[in-house]
Motif scaffolding. Sequence first.
Motif, mmCIF file in Angstrom:
data_model
loop_
_atom_site.group_PDB
_atom_site.id
_atom_site.type_symbol
_atom_site.label_atom_id
_atom_site.label_comp_id
_atom_site.label_asym_id
_atom_site.label_seq_id
_atom_site.Cartn_x
_atom_site.Cartn_y
_atom_site.Cartn_z
ATOM 1 N N UNK A 1 0.963 -1.312 -0.042
ATOM 2 C CA UNK A 1 0.094 0.037 0.034
ATOM 3 C C UNK A 1 0.774 1.322 0.191
ATOM 4 N N UNK A 2 0.185 2.253 -0.281
ATOM 5 C CA UNK A 2 0.872 3.678 -0.279
ATOM 6 C C UNK A 2 1.672 3.892 1.180
ATOM 7 N N UNK A 3 0.728 3.606 2.034
ATOM 8 C CA UNK A 3 1.236 3.869 3.667
ATOM 9 C C UNK A 3 2.452 3.003 3.745
ATOM 10 N N UNK A 4 2.486 1.850 3.389
ATOM 11 C CA UNK A 4 3.601 0.802 3.694
ATOM 12 C C UNK A 4 4.804 1.392 2.781
ATOM 13 N N UNK A 5 4.768 1.849 1.757
ATOM 14 C CA UNK A 5 5.798 2.288 0.803
ATOM 15 C C UNK A 5 6.256 3.691 1.044
ATOM 16 N N UNK A 6 5.479 4.432 1.721
ATOM 17 C CA UNK A 6 6.068 5.832 1.764
ATOM 18 C C UNK A 6 6.207 6.312 3.357
ATOM 19 N N UNK A 7 5.557 5.531 4.263
ATOM 20 C CA UNK A 7 5.612 5.957 5.571
ATOM 21 C C UNK A 7 6.650 4.811 6.428
ATOM 22 N N UNK A 8 7.117 5.437 7.308
ATOM 23 C CA UNK A 8 7.786 4.602 8.349
ATOM 24 C C UNK A 8 6.849 4.430 9.574
ATOM 25 N N UNK A 9 6.609 3.314 10.008
ATOM 26 C CA UNK A 9 5.521 3.123 10.806
ATOM 27 C C UNK A 9 6.317 2.870 12.288
ATOM 28 N N UNK A 10 5.910 3.721 13.625
ATOM 29 C CA UNK A 10 6.354 3.476 14.774
ATOM 30 C C UNK A 10 5.145 3.239 15.844
ATOM 31 N N UNK A 11 5.627 2.459 16.954
ATOM 32 C CA UNK A 11 4.199 2.280 17.607
ATOM 33 C C UNK A 11 4.855 2.976 19.198
ATOM 34 N N UNK A 12 3.968 3.482 19.420
ATOM 35 C CA UNK A 12 4.193 4.428 20.807
ATOM 36 C C UNK A 12 3.383 3.939 21.958
ATOM 37 N N UNK A 13 4.111 2.871 22.731
ATOM 38 C CA UNK A 13 3.179 2.264 23.790
ATOM 39 C C UNK A 13 3.090 3.207 25.037
ATOM 40 N N UNK A 14 2.160 3.376 25.800
ATOM 41 C CA UNK A 14 2.050 4.173 26.912
ATOM 42 C C UNK A 14 2.403 3.398 28.067
ATOM 43 N N UNK A 15 3.360 3.402 28.755
ATOM 44 C CA UNK A 15 4.126 2.713 30.023
ATOM 45 C C UNK A 15 3.335 3.281 31.161
ATOM 46 N N UNK A 16 2.783 4.532 31.275
ATOM 47 C CA UNK A 16 2.062 5.198 32.416
ATOM 48 C C UNK A 16 0.856 4.612 32.697
ATOM 49 N N UNK A 17 0.135 4.446 31.322
ATOM 50 C CA UNK A 17 -1.285 3.697 31.366
ATOM 51 C C UNK A 17 -1.192 2.695 30.507
ATOM 52 N N UNK A 18 -1.039 1.466 30.694
ATOM 53 C CA UNK A 18 -0.793 0.326 30.048
ATOM 54 C C UNK A 18 -2.518 0.184 29.015
ATOM 55 N N UNK A 19 -1.995 -0.135 27.754
ATOM 56 C CA UNK A 19 -3.300 -0.306 26.869
ATOM 57 C C UNK A 19 -3.528 1.030 26.070
ATOM 58 N N UNK A 20 -3.100 2.119 26.302
ATOM 59 C CA UNK A 20 -3.257 3.417 25.714
ATOM 60 C C UNK A 20 -2.288 3.713 24.579
ATOM 61 N N UNK A 21 -1.930 2.784 23.691
ATOM 62 C CA UNK A 21 -1.087 2.622 22.721
ATOM 63 C C UNK A 21 -1.479 3.307 21.605
ATOM 64 N N UNK A 22 -0.663 3.892 20.677
ATOM 65 C CA UNK A 22 -0.774 4.833 19.493
ATOM 66 C C UNK A 22 0.285 4.409 18.643
#
Length: 174
Positions: free
Chosen positions: A51-72
């Motif tokens: 997809x265009x997202x896969x080829x043009x963007x780098x994906x980062x995962x931002x886990x929230x360690x203060x509130x588990x499960x509030x990941x972005x």
Amino acid sequence: MDDSANNNNNHDTASASSCVNSSQQERSKEEQELHELVVPDLRDLPVTPSSAVDSNFVCYFAPDFMKPGHDQYIYRHANGLCVIGLAPTHVALKEKGVTAIDFNVGKSDRSEIRVSGKRKKNAQHFEANTALCKVCTGDAYYIVRCCVKGSLLEVNDRLIDQPGLLNSSFCITG
């Protein structure tokens, strides 16, 4: 003398034609090698293109360690543009699903921001912990943070009218 000259002439044309044949063979071999380099083997290609997202963007995962499960997640383009959204592991997506999104967080309504021009005049500057919006489920709400330092250029206005987009296609349109 005519016969020897004729034999020499035949020998010259035979050697010239063998030279032409060898140069044609080399050229044909070079063209075949070039064809193999340029045209991919169909067995090596993926079944579906990326997809265009896969080829043009780098994906980062931002886990929230203060509130588990509030990941972005953060999709970052090479030009510095970042797209921020809820990760599939976010609590709001796992529970009953998103029912409403409120961009009126803090002192201003984020959905009313309009930027213009090359220098993105009127863009709001945010820190990594700045609240972007509130995502509401049936019985709770969750604050979505900016995750990166930068300027807010626009929000997805479709989410105001159709908050269910986060439930169905959070990585594409949500």
